[in-house]
Design a protein around this motif. Structure first.
Motif, PDB file in Angstrom:
ATOM      1  N   PRO A 181      -8.796   4.210   7.775  1.00 10.64           N
ATOM      2  CA  PRO A 181      -7.843   5.263   8.200  1.00 10.64           C
ATOM      3  C   PRO A 181      -7.149   5.956   7.033  1.00 10.64           C
ATOM      4  CG  PRO A 181      -7.619   3.313   9.592  1.00 10.64           C
ATOM      5  CD  PRO A 181      -8.536   2.931   8.470  1.00 10.64           C
ATOM      6  N   TRP A 182      -7.170   5.352   5.858  1.00 13.53           N
ATOM      7  CA  TRP A 182      -6.513   5.929   4.682  1.00 13.53           C
ATOM      8  C   TRP A 182      -7.548   6.421   3.655  1.00 13.53           C
ATOM      9  CZ3 TRP A 182      -5.045   1.347   7.031  1.00 13.53           C
ATOM     10  CH2 TRP A 182      -3.801   1.365   7.678  1.00 13.53           C
ATOM     11  N   ARG A 183      -8.752   6.728   4.115  1.00 12.83           N
ATOM     12  CA  ARG A 183      -9.839   7.052   3.183  1.00 12.83           C
ATOM     13  C   ARG A 183      -9.618   8.344   2.397  1.00 12.83           C
ATOM     14  NH1 ARG A 183     -11.581   7.749   8.345  1.00 12.83           N
ATOM     15  NH2 ARG A 183     -12.367   9.796   8.989  1.00 12.83           N
ATOM     16  N   ARG A 184      -8.662   9.165   2.798  1.00  9.99           N
ATOM     17  CA  ARG A 184      -8.395  10.408   2.062  1.00  9.99           C
ATOM     18  C   ARG A 184      -7.367  10.212   0.942  1.00  9.99           C
ATOM     19  NH1 ARG A 184     -10.916  14.451   4.702  1.00  9.99           N
ATOM     20  NH2 ARG A 184     -11.388  14.149   6.928  1.00  9.99           N
ATOM     21  N   GLU A 185      -6.831   9.004   0.842  1.00 10.13           N
ATOM     22  CA  GLU A 185      -5.836   8.726  -0.196  1.00 10.13           C
ATOM     23  C   GLU A 185      -6.532   8.499  -1.545  1.00 10.13           C
ATOM     24  OE1 GLU A 185      -2.645   8.879   0.230  1.00 10.13           O
ATOM     25  OE2 GLU A 185      -2.618   9.068   2.425  1.00 10.13           O
ATOM     26  N   ASN A 186      -5.858   8.885  -2.614  1.00 11.19           N
ATOM     27  CA  ASN A 186      -6.429   8.698  -3.956  1.00 11.19           C
ATOM     28  C   ASN A 186      -6.664   7.225  -4.286  1.00 11.19           C
ATOM     29  OD1 ASN A 186      -6.471  11.449  -4.499  1.00 11.19           O
ATOM     30  ND2 ASN A 186      -4.427  11.454  -5.442  1.00 11.19           N
ATOM     31  N   TRP A 187      -5.736   6.360  -3.868  1.00 14.21           N
ATOM     32  CA  TRP A 187      -5.894   4.942  -4.181  1.00 14.21           C
ATOM     33  C   TRP A 187      -7.098   4.340  -3.456  1.00 14.21           C
ATOM     34  CZ3 TRP A 187      -5.620   2.309   0.317  1.00 14.21           C
ATOM     35  CH2 TRP A 187      -4.797   2.791   1.348  1.00 14.21           C
ATOM     36  N   PHE A 188      -7.452   4.910  -2.293  1.00 13.19           N
ATOM     37  CA  PHE A 188      -8.656   4.441  -1.587  1.00 13.19           C
ATOM     38  C   PHE A 188      -9.903   4.819  -2.378  1.00 13.19           C
ATOM     39  CE2 PHE A 188     -12.191   4.823   1.325  1.00 13.19           C
ATOM     40  CZ  PHE A 188     -12.074   3.702   2.131  1.00 13.19           C
ATOM     41  N   ALA A 189      -9.938   6.028  -2.913  1.00 16.84           N
ATOM     42  CA  ALA A 189     -11.077   6.466  -3.721  1.00 16.84           C
ATOM     43  C   ALA A 189     -11.217   5.606  -4.973  1.00 16.84           C
ATOM     44  CB  ALA A 189     -10.915   7.934  -4.101  1.00 16.84           C
TER      45      ALA A 189
ATOM     46  N   ARG B  55     -12.091  -3.812   3.052  1.00 15.38           N
ATOM     47  CA  ARG B  55     -12.181  -2.386   2.713  1.00 15.38           C
ATOM     48  C   ARG B  55     -12.400  -1.543   3.960  1.00 15.38           C
ATOM     49  NH1 ARG B  55     -15.798   1.866   3.654  1.00 15.38           N
ATOM     50  NH2 ARG B  55     -15.558   3.435   2.021  1.00 15.38           N
ATOM     51  N   SER B  56     -13.213  -2.047   4.896  1.00 16.31           N
ATOM     52  CA  SER B  56     -13.459  -1.289   6.124  1.00 16.31           C
ATOM     53  C   SER B  56     -12.178  -1.119   6.940  1.00 16.31           C
ATOM     54  CB  SER B  56     -14.536  -1.971   6.970  1.00 16.31           C
ATOM     55  OG  SER B  56     -14.075  -3.216   7.484  1.00 16.31           O
ATOM     56  N   GLY B  57     -11.242  -2.072   6.794  1.00 17.30           N
ATOM     57  CA  GLY B  57      -9.966  -1.945   7.490  1.00 17.30           C
ATOM     58  C   GLY B  57      -9.073  -0.869   6.913  1.00 17.30           C
ATOM     59  N   LEU B  58      -9.431  -0.373   5.736  1.00 19.48           N
ATOM     60  CA  LEU B  58      -8.642   0.682   5.086  1.00 19.48           C
ATOM     61  C   LEU B  58      -9.175   2.088   5.380  1.00 19.48           C
ATOM     62  CD1 LEU B  58      -8.109  -0.992   1.587  1.00 19.48           C
ATOM     63  CD2 LEU B  58      -6.365  -0.628   3.342  1.00 19.48           C
TER      64      LEU B  58
ATOM     65  N   ALA C 263      -5.039  -9.701   1.597  1.00 10.74           N
ATOM     66  CA  ALA C 263      -5.084  -8.231   1.667  1.00 10.74           C
ATOM     67  C   ALA C 263      -5.291  -7.763   3.106  1.00 10.74           C
ATOM     68  CB  ALA C 263      -6.204  -7.706   0.776  1.00 10.74           C
ATOM     69  N   LEU C 264      -6.144  -8.463   3.843  1.00  8.21           N
ATOM     70  CA  LEU C 264      -6.371  -8.108   5.241  1.00  8.21           C
ATOM     71  C   LEU C 264      -5.091  -8.263   6.055  1.00  8.21           C
ATOM     72  CD1 LEU C 264      -8.510  -7.199   7.266  1.00  8.21           C
ATOM     73  CD2 LEU C 264      -9.095  -9.606   7.630  1.00  8.21           C
ATOM     74  N   ALA C 265      -4.318  -9.299   5.746  1.00 12.57           N
ATOM     75  CA  ALA C 265      -3.027  -9.474   6.430  1.00 12.57           C
ATOM     76  C   ALA C 265      -2.088  -8.313   6.109  1.00 12.57           C
ATOM     77  CB  ALA C 265      -2.397 -10.802   6.013  1.00 12.57           C
ATOM     78  N   ARG C 266      -2.104  -7.830   4.872  1.00 13.78           N
ATOM     79  CA  ARG C 266      -1.248  -6.697   4.510  1.00 13.78           C
ATOM     80  C   ARG C 266      -1.673  -5.429   5.270  1.00 13.78           C
ATOM     81  NH1 ARG C 266      -0.052  -7.050  -2.059  1.00 13.78           N
ATOM     82  NH2 ARG C 266       1.237  -8.940  -1.942  1.00 13.78           N
ATOM     83  N   ILE C 267      -2.965  -5.279   5.488  1.00 11.69           N
ATOM     84  CA  ILE C 267      -3.428  -4.132   6.266  1.00 11.69           C
ATOM     85  C   ILE C 267      -2.851  -4.203   7.676  1.00 11.69           C
ATOM     86  CG2 ILE C 267      -5.451  -3.001   7.272  1.00 11.69           C
ATOM     87  CD1 ILE C 267      -7.042  -3.971   4.815  1.00 11.69           C
TER      88      ILE C 267
ATOM     89  N   ASP D 119       0.634  -2.145   5.425  1.00 16.43           N
ATOM     90  CA  ASP D 119       0.948  -1.938   4.005  1.00 16.43           C
ATOM     91  C   ASP D 119      -0.386  -1.794   3.260  1.00 16.43           C
ATOM     92  OD1 ASP D 119       2.162  -1.709   1.582  1.00 16.43           O
ATOM     93  OD2 ASP D 119       3.084  -3.698   1.575  1.00 16.43           O
ATOM     94  N   PRO D 120      -1.123  -0.724   3.540  1.00 14.82           N
ATOM     95  CA  PRO D 120      -2.494  -0.604   3.030  1.00 14.82           C
ATOM     96  C   PRO D 120      -2.586  -0.484   1.515  1.00 14.82           C
ATOM     97  CG  PRO D 120      -1.782   1.460   4.014  1.00 14.82           C
ATOM     98  CD  PRO D 120      -0.734   0.465   4.342  1.00 14.82           C
ATOM     99  N   GLN D 121      -1.632   0.205   0.877  1.00 13.76           N
ATOM    100  CA  GLN D 121      -1.731   0.383  -0.566  1.00 13.76           C
ATOM    101  C   GLN D 121      -1.539  -0.954  -1.298  1.00 13.76           C
ATOM    102  OE1 GLN D 121       0.524   3.690  -1.977  1.00 13.76           O
ATOM    103  NE2 GLN D 121      -0.324   3.608  -4.048  1.00 13.76           N
ATOM    104  N   ALA D 122      -0.639  -1.787  -0.798  1.00 13.62           N
ATOM    105  CA  ALA D 122      -0.474  -3.120  -1.382  1.00 13.62           C
ATOM    106  C   ALA D 122      -1.734  -3.953  -1.169  1.00 13.62           C
ATOM    107  CB  ALA D 122       0.734  -3.817  -0.760  1.00 13.62           C
ATOM    108  N   ALA D 123      -2.385  -3.763  -0.020  1.00 11.84           N
ATOM    109  CA  ALA D 123      -3.645  -4.459   0.228  1.00 11.84           C
ATOM    110  C   ALA D 123      -4.709  -4.045  -0.782  1.00 11.84           C
ATOM    111  CB  ALA D 123      -4.126  -4.168   1.649  1.00 11.84           C
ATOM    112  N   ALA D 124      -4.771  -2.752  -1.063  1.00 14.23           N
ATOM    113  CA  ALA D 124      -5.750  -2.247  -2.028  1.00 14.23           C
ATOM    114  C   ALA D 124      -5.514  -2.836  -3.416  1.00 14.23           C
ATOM    115  CB  ALA D 124      -5.702  -0.729  -2.087  1.00 14.23           C
TER     116      ALA D 124
END
Length: 372
Positions: free
Chosen positions: A352-360, A347-350, A308-312, A316-321
């Motif tokens: 920048p996308w903290r406002r996305e629904n999938w991050f929540a 998770r900390s690497g994500l 997942a970290l490699a995907r970040i 490709d953050p959503q695939a990482a999530a």
């Protein structure tokens, strides 16, 4: 029915009706994997009711162990074989049973080893007792680490190192150093302490007779070198690891405890930290697919988290999530500390996308399952 004796107590150890049943199933053609799944189910059920290690020791073995603790001169090869089987049984449950249960199962065996090592046992049996104690303390040290008792973990690893050093077999002490180095990566600041332990593991492994342990030691050395930015050193260590893992391992005293699938995971970490996330992702995907036994579930969760970290890093953050959701479930079911740490770091690497629904959704899952 076969696991419960006439006295109502569960017994799964050598000589029990359940052990005889498993042997009969094997004679009738049932696979080793299916028999191991049945045994794991019974061990999980037994430990949930508090029976613990005693279920892995037959009544006769329990009696023999009590007698040897009272009179160490009564220690014999049959009892040592039963103790060795018991700690191996507990080790096989990693990934299937939470570490806190494994810790409780090991406690009586840890104390028995301590008492016997400080007693006047028959001299010809001392080396075997030291080897069993080293394996027991190492597994208990890892379980203490996973349950966040770092002081107890360090003490147990110190005892394991001393016991392994008294066996006369350097590869056994290398195994202790490898396990200790891995937990030190996550319980001590910086990389220096882990590097010293990994270097000690390589020295002992090179003096031993196990290509498997040499491969594992070199792989760990490669990861630590990569994390410190020493790309050439990391590649050289990986080359040595591949040389050892692909050599003739017939008769290896460490068996098949480390495989090419495990090594692909270390290759991924090395690529991740030396600047090639695409290559790292492929290594992680290959390793995660191959690590599919219950015993490898913890390692699979760690590898998938790194994937997942490699995907970040490949943007490709959503695939990482999506991968991290799987890792959270695995970390929660095994109570694996390293997997949980790796999930939080990914998770900390994500952020920048903290406002996305999938991050929540990921955060909610993380809080519900791991509490943070």
């Amino acid at each position: 029915m076969y696991a419960r004796g006439s006295d109502g107590r569960t017994s799964l150890g050598a000589g029990s009706d359940f052990a005889e049943l498993l042997d009969a199933l094997g004679q009738l053609g049932e696979s080793e994997q299916r028999r191991q799944e049945l045994r794991t189910l019974l061990v999980r059920t037994t430990t949930s009711t508090g029976s613990g290690l005693l279920a892995l020791l037959s009544p006769s073995t329990q009696h023999a162990l009590s007698a040897a603790l009272a009179d160490p001169a009564l220690l014999d090869e049959e009892l040592l074989a039963a103790m060795r089987t018991a700690v191996s049984d507990v080790n096989r449950q990693v990934g299937s049973i939470p570490f806190v249960r494994l810790q409780l199962m090991l406690a009586p065996l840890v104390e028995s080893c301590r008492q016997l090592l400080h007693a006047d046992v028959p001299a010809p049996l001392l080396a075997d007792l030291q080897a069993i104690a080293a394996q027991t303390y190492t597994l208990a040290g890892r379980a203490a680490f996973e349950t966040r008792d770092d002081d107890a973990s360090r003490a147990l690893y110190a005892q394991a190192t001393a016991a392994a050093g008294n066996t006369g077999l350097p590869w056994q002490r290398a195994v202790v150093h490898i396990s200790h180095a891995l937990v030190t990566l996550y319980s001590a600041p910086g990389l220096e302490q882990a590097r010293l332990l990994a270097d000690a593991a390589v020295r002992d492994a090179q003096a031993g007779q196990s290509p498997t342990v040499r491969a594992r030691a070199h792989a760990l050395q490669a990861e630590i070198a990569a994390r410190s930015g020493a790309a050439k050193h990391a590649k050289a260590a990986l080359d040595l690891a591949w040389y050892d893992i692909t050599s003739d391992r017939d008769g290896d005293p460490a068996g098949q405890s480390f495989s090419p699938a495990h090594l692909h995971g270390f290759e991924g970490v090395t690529s991740l930290y030396t600047g090639d996330p695409a290559q790292a992702h492929d290594y992680f995907a290959h390793a995660a697919q191959a690590l599919n036994t219950p015993r490898e579930r913890v390692q699979q969760a760690i590898v998938t988290t790194d994937q997942a970290l490699a995907r970040i890093r490949l943007n490709d953050p959503q695939a990482a999530a999506q991968l991290l959701h799987e890792c959270i479930d695995a970390a929660a079911s095994t109570s694996g500390r390293v997997a949980a740490i790796r999930v939080r770091r990914a998770r900390s690497g994500l952020r920048p996308w903290r406002r996305e629904n999938w991050f929540a959704e990921l955060d909610d899952h993380l809080i519900d399952s791991l509490g943070a």
